[in-house]
Scaffold this motif. Structure first.
Motif, PDB file in Angstrom:
ATOM      1  N   MET A   1      -5.585  -0.700  24.528  1.00 38.62           N
ATOM      2  CA  MET A   1      -6.811  -1.453  24.255  1.00 38.62           C
ATOM      3  C   MET A   1      -6.941  -1.770  22.768  1.00 38.62           C
ATOM      4  O   MET A   1      -7.419  -2.860  22.402  1.00 38.62           O
ATOM      5  N   LEU A   2      -6.534  -0.843  21.913  1.00 38.31           N
ATOM      6  CA  LEU A   2      -6.585  -1.123  20.477  1.00 38.31           C
ATOM      7  C   LEU A   2      -5.667  -2.287  20.117  1.00 38.31           C
ATOM      8  O   LEU A   2      -6.015  -3.145  19.290  1.00 38.31           O
TER       9      LEU A   2
ATOM     10  N   LEU B   1      -4.639  -4.693  22.237  1.00 35.24           N
ATOM     11  CA  LEU B   1      -5.134  -5.926  22.843  1.00 35.24           C
ATOM     12  C   LEU B   1      -6.403  -6.434  22.164  1.00 35.24           C
ATOM     13  O   LEU B   1      -6.704  -7.634  22.233  1.00 35.24           O
ATOM     14  N   SER B   2      -7.142  -5.541  21.536  1.00 36.67           N
ATOM     15  CA  SER B   2      -8.339  -6.000  20.814  1.00 36.67           C
ATOM     16  C   SER B   2      -7.971  -6.911  19.658  1.00 36.67           C
ATOM     17  O   SER B   2      -8.770  -7.779  19.270  1.00 36.67           O
ATOM     18  N   GLN B   3      -6.785  -6.716  19.110  1.00 36.97           N
ATOM     19  CA  GLN B   3      -6.339  -7.611  18.047  1.00 36.97           C
ATOM     20  C   GLN B   3      -6.053  -9.007  18.594  1.00 36.97           C
ATOM     21  O   GLN B   3      -6.246 -10.004  17.895  1.00 36.97           O
TER      22      GLN B   3
ATOM     23  N   ALA C   1      -7.696 -10.323  21.173  1.00 37.40           N
ATOM     24  CA  ALA C   1      -9.012 -10.930  21.408  1.00 37.40           C
ATOM     25  C   ALA C   1      -9.678 -11.348  20.098  1.00 37.40           C
ATOM     26  O   ALA C   1     -10.513 -12.262  20.084  1.00 37.40           O
ATOM     27  N   ALA C   2      -9.332 -10.673  18.993  1.00 32.66           N
ATOM     28  CA  ALA C   2      -9.945 -11.018  17.706  1.00 32.66           C
ATOM     29  C   ALA C   2      -9.558 -12.406  17.240  1.00 32.66           C
ATOM     30  O   ALA C   2     -10.291 -13.033  16.464  1.00 32.66           O
TER      31      ALA C   2
ATOM     32  N   GLU D   1      -9.642 -14.675  24.384  1.00 31.99           N
ATOM     33  CA  GLU D   1     -10.162 -13.592  25.203  1.00 31.99           C
ATOM     34  C   GLU D   1      -9.572 -13.604  26.607  1.00 31.99           C
ATOM     35  O   GLU D   1      -9.385 -12.553  27.219  1.00 31.99           O
TER      36      GLU D   1
ATOM     37  N   ALA E   1      -6.265 -11.901  26.453  1.00 30.29           N
ATOM     38  CA  ALA E   1      -6.460 -10.467  26.246  1.00 30.29           C
ATOM     39  C   ALA E   1      -6.879  -9.786  27.543  1.00 30.29           C
ATOM     40  O   ALA E   1      -6.423  -8.676  27.854  1.00 30.29           O
TER      41      ALA E   1
ATOM     42  N   PHE F   1      -4.788  -7.042  29.581  1.00 31.02           N
ATOM     43  CA  PHE F   1      -5.391  -5.732  29.842  1.00 31.02           C
ATOM     44  C   PHE F   1      -5.229  -5.337  31.302  1.00 31.02           C
ATOM     45  O   PHE F   1      -4.926  -4.171  31.613  1.00 31.02           O
TER      46      PHE F   1
END
Length: 299
Positions: A44-45, A47-49, A51-52, A56, A59, A63
């Protein structure tokens, strides 16, 4: 709690082992879920990059794929490569085996992994409630995935009790090599192994009666009747020994044969030899008498 159960290992050795029940399997599950959650958190950490940067949808798709790979792929990969053990099972001394005691393969691990995700634990399992109820109702602590895959979780840190007579009778080695054993079910093979492990504890008439019945079942399944003059226990031992040998051959990696190096050497002249006197032929010894019953009784 664990329950005493007699199983057969992949090497066809009967062991008095304990089928893992809810307590030990639950602890192993906690270890495995902890490892999966840590891996999921790291994913998740990462994949959050993604989405940043504003994508989305990508991402979210990544996920979902990662979630399935971690929750399903983790047990499938570990149980396939380690022959039935995840990290949690290694820590608790547990192992997944087939119902006949043989080692699990990819198809067994895949069925267990899919059933664990969709039925036993997560999707429809009410966070493990289905697995707990099924395990409590099962005499050997099996969950839905075990029933679908034909597997069982055992405690492998148990001493061996006895070794049954499952060796190949030399008189039947070539005959057994020609058999088609693909239709022999695991349940019948387990029953035969248990019978052979108890021949020394039964009365002779019981050994004969039980052996005859099992031999008839095996003969009807594989299409090979008992050869004339062969005891039932010898017939059953030959079938199981051949089946074990073929299973072990499938697990062995193929041998790679390379081209041997060539070292040129000078050809030495052949030595001059003197004629050797031929020994006087001795009369042949009379043949040994053939015993009436070449099969030794099972021990």
């Amino acid at each position: 709690m664990e329950q005493e159960s007699e199983l057969v290992t992949g090497e066809a050795v009967v062991l008095d082992v304990r089928a893992a029940k809810l307590a030990s399997r639950g602890l192993a599950m906690i270890v495995d879920v902890t490892i999966q959650l840590i891996a999921l958190f790291v994913a998740m950490l990462v994949l959050s990059q993604v989405a940043a940067f504003g994508d989305e949808a990508l991402a979210l798709a990544l996920f979902l794929v990662t979630l399935v790979l971690i929750m399903v792929g983790y047990p499938v990969i570990f149980e396939t490569l380690s022959r039935g053990r995840t990290l949690g099972k290694m820590a608790l001394g547990l192992r997944v085996v087939r119902t006949d005691g043989g080692p699990v393969r990819f198809r067994h691990a895949l069925v267990r992994g899919l059933a664990g995700f969709f039925i036993d634990f997560w999707a429809l399992g009410l966070l493990g409630a289905v697995a707990v109820i099924t395990s409590l109702l099962s005499p050997n602590g099996r969950r839905v995935g075990d029933y679908l895959a034909g597997t069982l979780v055992i405690r492998e840190r148990m001493p061996a009790a006895r070794t049954p007579y499952v060796g190949m009778p030399p008189q039947l080695a070539y005959w057994a090599s020609q058999l088609d054993l693909t239709r022999l079910p695991n349940e019948l093979a387990l029953a035969v192994r248990q019978y052979l492990s108890r021949t020394s504890e039964l009365r002779p008439e019981a050994v004969e009666a039980l052996g005859h019945g099992l031999a008839q079942q095996v003969a009807a399944t594989i299409g090979a009747p008992v050869p004339p003059g062969v005891p039932a226990w010898a017939y059953l031992s030959a079938v199981l020994a051949e089946r074990r040998q073929r299973d072990q051959a499938k697990l062995q990696p193929p041998v790679q044969y390379g081209q041997p190096p060539y070292y040129p050497q000078a050809v030495a002249p052949a030595p001059v030899t003197q004629p050797v006197a031929q020994p006087i032929a001795q009369p042949a010894a009379p043949p040994e008498p053939v015993p009436e019953n070449p099969f030794a009784p099972p021990g």
